[in-house]
Design a protein around this motif. Structure first.
Motif, PDB file in Angstrom:
ATOM      1  N   LYS A 235       0.631  -1.156   0.033  1.00 47.62           N
ATOM      2  CA  LYS A 235       0.187   0.005  -0.001  1.00 47.62           C
ATOM      3  C   LYS A 235       0.885   1.256   0.033  1.00 47.62           C
ATOM      4  O   LYS A 235       1.750   1.269   0.812  1.00 47.62           O
ATOM      5  CB  LYS A 235      -0.973  -0.109   1.184  1.00 47.62           C
ATOM      6  CG  LYS A 235      -1.858   1.269   0.880  1.00 47.62           C
ATOM      7  CD  LYS A 235      -2.828   1.179   2.667  1.00 47.62           C
ATOM      8  CE  LYS A 235      -3.701   2.357   2.465  1.00 47.62           C
ATOM      9  NZ  LYS A 235      -4.573   2.567   3.537  1.00 47.62           N
ATOM     10  N   VAL A 236       0.708   2.053  -1.001  1.00 41.94           N
ATOM     11  CA  VAL A 236       1.249   3.435  -1.159  1.00 41.94           C
ATOM     12  C   VAL A 236       0.450   4.404  -0.661  1.00 41.94           C
ATOM     13  O   VAL A 236      -0.531   4.463  -1.220  1.00 41.94           O
ATOM     14  CB  VAL A 236       1.868   3.766  -2.437  1.00 41.94           C
ATOM     15  CG1 VAL A 236       2.415   5.409  -2.531  1.00 41.94           C
ATOM     16  CG2 VAL A 236       3.052   2.620  -2.930  1.00 41.94           C
ATOM     17  N   GLU A 237       1.017   5.342   0.314  1.00 41.25           N
ATOM     18  CA  GLU A 237       0.063   6.219   0.953  1.00 41.25           C
ATOM     19  C   GLU A 237       0.115   7.611   0.584  1.00 41.25           C
ATOM     20  O   GLU A 237      -0.363   8.529   0.887  1.00 41.25           O
ATOM     21  CB  GLU A 237       0.227   6.288   2.463  1.00 41.25           C
ATOM     22  CG  GLU A 237      -0.031   4.686   3.130  1.00 41.25           C
ATOM     23  CD  GLU A 237       0.244   4.785   4.730  1.00 41.25           C
ATOM     24  OE1 GLU A 237       1.090   5.453   5.060  1.00 41.25           O
ATOM     25  OE2 GLU A 237      -0.034   3.200   5.082  1.00 41.25           O
ATOM     26  N   GLY A 238       1.346   7.824  -0.439  1.00 43.75           N
ATOM     27  CA  GLY A 238       1.292   9.166  -0.792  1.00 43.75           C
ATOM     28  C   GLY A 238       1.323   9.498  -2.195  1.00 43.75           C
ATOM     29  O   GLY A 238       0.947   8.348  -3.085  1.00 43.75           O
ATOM     30  N   CYS A 239       1.770  10.465  -2.856  1.00 41.11           N
ATOM     31  CA  CYS A 239       1.803  10.666  -4.157  1.00 41.11           C
ATOM     32  C   CYS A 239       3.461  11.067  -4.465  1.00 41.11           C
ATOM     33  O   CYS A 239       4.126  11.571  -3.553  1.00 41.11           O
ATOM     34  CB  CYS A 239       1.198  11.888  -4.524  1.00 41.11           C
ATOM     35  SG  CYS A 239      -0.617  12.014  -4.124  1.00 41.11           S
ATOM     36  N   TYR A 240       3.703  10.859  -5.701  1.00 42.30           N
ATOM     37  CA  TYR A 240       5.057  10.777  -6.051  1.00 42.30           C
ATOM     38  C   TYR A 240       5.295  11.129  -7.436  1.00 42.30           C
ATOM     39  O   TYR A 240       4.416  10.984  -8.401  1.00 42.30           O
ATOM     40  CB  TYR A 240       5.488   9.194  -5.729  1.00 42.30           C
ATOM     41  CG  TYR A 240       4.685   8.380  -6.401  1.00 42.30           C
ATOM     42  CD1 TYR A 240       4.982   7.655  -7.602  1.00 42.30           C
ATOM     43  CD2 TYR A 240       3.717   7.549  -5.629  1.00 42.30           C
ATOM     44  CE1 TYR A 240       3.993   6.860  -8.225  1.00 42.30           C
ATOM     45  CE2 TYR A 240       2.689   6.570  -6.053  1.00 42.30           C
ATOM     46  CZ  TYR A 240       3.042   6.471  -7.553  1.00 42.30           C
ATOM     47  OH  TYR A 240       2.086   5.403  -8.194  1.00 42.30           O
ATOM     48  N   GLY A 241       6.692  11.625  -7.711  1.00 47.62           N
ATOM     49  CA  GLY A 241       7.079  11.766  -9.015  1.00 47.62           C
ATOM     50  C   GLY A 241       8.508  12.326  -8.907  1.00 47.62           C
ATOM     51  O   GLY A 241       9.384  12.397  -7.828  1.00 47.62           O
ATOM     52  N   ARG A 242       8.916  12.923  -9.986  1.00 44.98           N
ATOM     53  CA  ARG A 242      10.218  13.638  -9.981  1.00 44.98           C
ATOM     54  C   ARG A 242      10.145  14.877 -10.984  1.00 44.98           C
ATOM     55  O   ARG A 242       9.230  14.801 -11.737  1.00 44.98           O
ATOM     56  CB  ARG A 242      11.441  12.492 -10.863  1.00 44.98           C
ATOM     57  CG  ARG A 242      11.246  12.093 -12.269  1.00 44.98           C
ATOM     58  CD  ARG A 242      12.039  11.346 -12.495  1.00 44.98           C
ATOM     59  NE  ARG A 242      12.013  11.013 -14.237  1.00 44.98           N
ATOM     60  CZ  ARG A 242      12.933  10.289 -14.800  1.00 44.98           C
ATOM     61  NH1 ARG A 242      13.928   9.692 -14.487  1.00 44.98           N
ATOM     62  NH2 ARG A 242      12.687  10.187 -16.246  1.00 44.98           N
ATOM     63  N   MET A 243      11.315  15.533 -10.729  1.00 45.17           N
ATOM     64  CA  MET A 243      11.058  16.807 -11.366  1.00 45.17           C
ATOM     65  C   MET A 243      12.529  17.096 -12.002  1.00 45.17           C
ATOM     66  O   MET A 243      13.433  17.009 -11.605  1.00 45.17           O
ATOM     67  CB  MET A 243      10.872  17.925 -10.390  1.00 45.17           C
ATOM     68  CG  MET A 243       9.687  17.854  -9.526  1.00 45.17           C
ATOM     69  SD  MET A 243       9.131  19.441  -8.682  1.00 45.17           S
ATOM     70  CE  MET A 243      10.632  19.425  -7.318  1.00 45.17           C
ATOM     71  N   ALA A 244      12.241  17.774 -13.052  1.00 46.50           N
ATOM     72  CA  ALA A 244      13.566  18.157 -14.115  1.00 46.50           C
ATOM     73  C   ALA A 244      13.848  19.731 -13.689  1.00 46.50           C
ATOM     74  O   ALA A 244      12.936  20.629 -13.269  1.00 46.50           O
ATOM     75  CB  ALA A 244      13.200  18.122 -15.509  1.00 46.50           C
ATOM     76  N   GLU A 245      14.910  20.141 -13.647  1.00 44.51           N
ATOM     77  CA  GLU A 245      15.386  21.675 -13.484  1.00 44.51           C
ATOM     78  C   GLU A 245      15.446  22.031 -15.122  1.00 44.51           C
ATOM     79  O   GLU A 245      16.122  21.685 -15.730  1.00 44.51           O
ATOM     80  CB  GLU A 245      16.726  21.659 -12.774  1.00 44.51           C
ATOM     81  CG  GLU A 245      16.985  23.106 -12.283  1.00 44.51           C
ATOM     82  CD  GLU A 245      18.167  23.049 -11.512  1.00 44.51           C
ATOM     83  OE1 GLU A 245      18.460  23.950 -10.702  1.00 44.51           O
ATOM     84  OE2 GLU A 245      18.992  22.160 -11.156  1.00 44.51           O
ATOM     85  N   VAL A 246      14.866  23.220 -14.914  1.00 37.85           N
ATOM     86  CA  VAL A 246      15.119  24.168 -16.244  1.00 37.85           C
ATOM     87  C   VAL A 246      16.186  25.215 -16.152  1.00 37.85           C
ATOM     88  O   VAL A 246      16.690  25.904 -17.370  1.00 37.85           O
ATOM     89  CB  VAL A 246      13.920  24.596 -16.862  1.00 37.85           C
ATOM     90  CG1 VAL A 246      12.758  23.656 -17.183  1.00 37.85           C
ATOM     91  CG2 VAL A 246      13.069  25.820 -15.903  1.00 37.85           C
ATOM     92  N   SER A 247      16.347  25.768 -15.077  1.00 41.06           N
ATOM     93  CA  SER A 247      17.372  26.721 -14.902  1.00 41.06           C
ATOM     94  C   SER A 247      18.545  26.308 -15.217  1.00 41.06           C
ATOM     95  O   SER A 247      19.055  25.102 -14.978  1.00 41.06           O
ATOM     96  CB  SER A 247      17.347  27.464 -13.447  1.00 41.06           C
ATOM     97  OG  SER A 247      15.967  28.064 -13.114  1.00 41.06           O
ATOM     98  N   LYS A 248      19.474  27.304 -15.471  1.00 40.76           N
ATOM     99  CA  LYS A 248      20.798  27.195 -15.832  1.00 40.76           C
ATOM    100  C   LYS A 248      21.649  27.080 -14.697  1.00 40.76           C
ATOM    101  O   LYS A 248      21.516  27.851 -13.668  1.00 40.76           O
ATOM    102  CB  LYS A 248      21.359  28.063 -16.724  1.00 40.76           C
ATOM    103  CG  LYS A 248      20.845  28.453 -18.128  1.00 40.76           C
ATOM    104  CD  LYS A 248      20.773  27.194 -18.857  1.00 40.76           C
ATOM    105  CE  LYS A 248      20.033  27.453 -20.275  1.00 40.76           C
ATOM    106  NZ  LYS A 248      20.168  26.139 -21.231  1.00 40.76           N
TER     107      LYS A 248
END
Length: 395
Positions: free
Chosen positions: A68-81
């Motif tokens: 059972k997973v109780e959270g939300c999840y993902g990953r993020m990319a960085e666009v700034s230099k």
């Protein structure tokens, strides 16, 4: 359904989860802070982050996934230099940088140092890119004898000043750093001036917890400013106040280490505030990533995970917890510098759904956009809110 009235935003400094598509431009092909630690040290025991879904994030196939997973999840990319602390945190808060802060791989110019010496009345030692622990070994004794300041940099945009606390008292060192901060503007506007105090005797110098960062001031309003303007609290824990040069902050407390950072976060969670509690836990980066200590990094992740149930049990019904990072710092590569990586994003709250995959977000600023939606603030950030994807529908 409760409305969300408070966001607890915790940045696990440098906990990256795999190279970005442009990692080659930064010399970071193959960097994967968490993944490579697992390869080097074996499985990481982080059952509480696993319950939030870290093992289901795209690109992660080396962490356990509970039934059972109780959270939300993902990953993020960085666009700034860039791949530094300031750039990452500013993007989380909604501010993109189209140009990187200047770096000084060969040390600072004579013009900069001459002006610095004139303004501070002190000479300078070192002036090179170096490890902070090594630089005080090499120049600490001469500093103690002469009172000259140890000035050095790294691959990041930093002007670091090391001084013995008995030679240059803490408040005097902070005053000197502020002089440097005011001086380093325009084309020489480094991301951070950093006070690096140490103690001890020759052969046994040790850096203290009295580090202080003097960051460039954000070039535009962030989500912190907008939440503050709405009359809500923006509480900074750890070096957050320094990263944002106090801009958009209503209250702040500096911390000594990760566990102290968790303690202070919990203290503020128990108070009747509304808005944002924004915490940076720096040990992952400062003590382990930059020192290529993969085993220490692994233990630090496990130590934080053990504290996560305290954080969750202290949450109110109207709280949202967001756990993320600002860049990578892979301790298994030859480099001791930050790495250009995706960062995780984990969410938990009584007002949000469970087991929702947020995918790969195009920018860290999706967090700023989401917080704007939560507090009914005009969302003019260059990010995409995931608020509607996570919030429970009203019955």
């Amino acid at each position: 359904m409760e409305t969300i009235n408070r966001v607890i935003l915790i940045v696990l400094d440098s906990v990256g989860v795999g190279e970005l598509p442009d990692a080659g431009e930064y010399g970071d092909i193959g960097s994967n802070t968490v993944g490579n630690i697992v390869k080097a040290c074996g499985a990481i025991n982080i059952p509480n982050m696993s319950r939030l879904g870290i093992g289901k994030i795209e690109g992660i196939n080396y962490l356990s996934v509970p039934e059972k997973v109780e959270g939300c999840y993902g990953r993020m990319a960085e666009v700034s230099k860039g791949k530094d602390t300031i750039t990452g945190h500013w993007e989380i808060a909604g501010l993109h940088l189209d140009y990187p802060f200047p770096t000084y791989p060969d040390g600072f110019s004579n013009d900069i140092l001459d002006r610095f010496e004139k303004l501070t009345g002190r000479g300078v030692l070192a002036n090179c890119a170096a490890s902070g622990t090594e630089i005080i070994k090499e120049f600490g004794e001469e500093h103690v004898k002469t009172g000259k300041l140890i000035v050095y940099t790294s691959a990041d945009s930093v002007f670091q000043i090391a001084a013995h606390e008995e030679v240059v008292p803490i408040e005097e060192l902070y005053r000197i750093c502020q002089i440097a901060r005011d001086m380093l503007q325009g084309e020489n506007m480094v991301g951070r001036v950093i006070a690096r105090p140490f103690i001890g005797q020759p052969g046994n110098f040790t850096r203290t917890a009295n580090r202080r960062d003097f960051a460039a001031e954000p070039i535009a309003d962030t989500i912190l400013d907008k939440v503050k303007q709405k009359g809500l609290d923006v509480i900074a824990v750890g070096k957050i106040e320094d990263i944002f040069s106090k801009k958009g902050i209503t209250e702040a407390e500096h911390t000594k280490n990760n566990m102290n950072g968790v303690d202070v976060t919990l203290k503020y969670m128990k108070k009747q505030n509304k808005g944002i509690i924004f915490t940076n836990l720096v040990d992952f980066d400062m003590l382990y990533g930059h020192r290529n200590n993969a085993e220490g990094y692994k233990q630090a992740l496990e130590e934080f995970d053990k504290r996560l149930p305290e954080i969750i049990s202290s949450m109110r019904e109207d709280d949202l917890l967001i756990i993320t990072a600002d860049h990578g710092c892979d301790p298994t590569t030859d480099s001791t510098d930050h790495s250009r990586e995706h960062v995780p994003v984990l969410l938990f709250g009584h007002s949000i759904k469970q087991d929702i995959d947020l995918g790969t977000r195009k920018t860290f600023s999706d967090i700023a956009s989401t917080i704007a939606d939560i507090f009914g603030i005009e969302n003019d950030f260059d990010g995409e809110s995931f608020y509607q994807k996570i919030i429970l529908s009203k019955v």
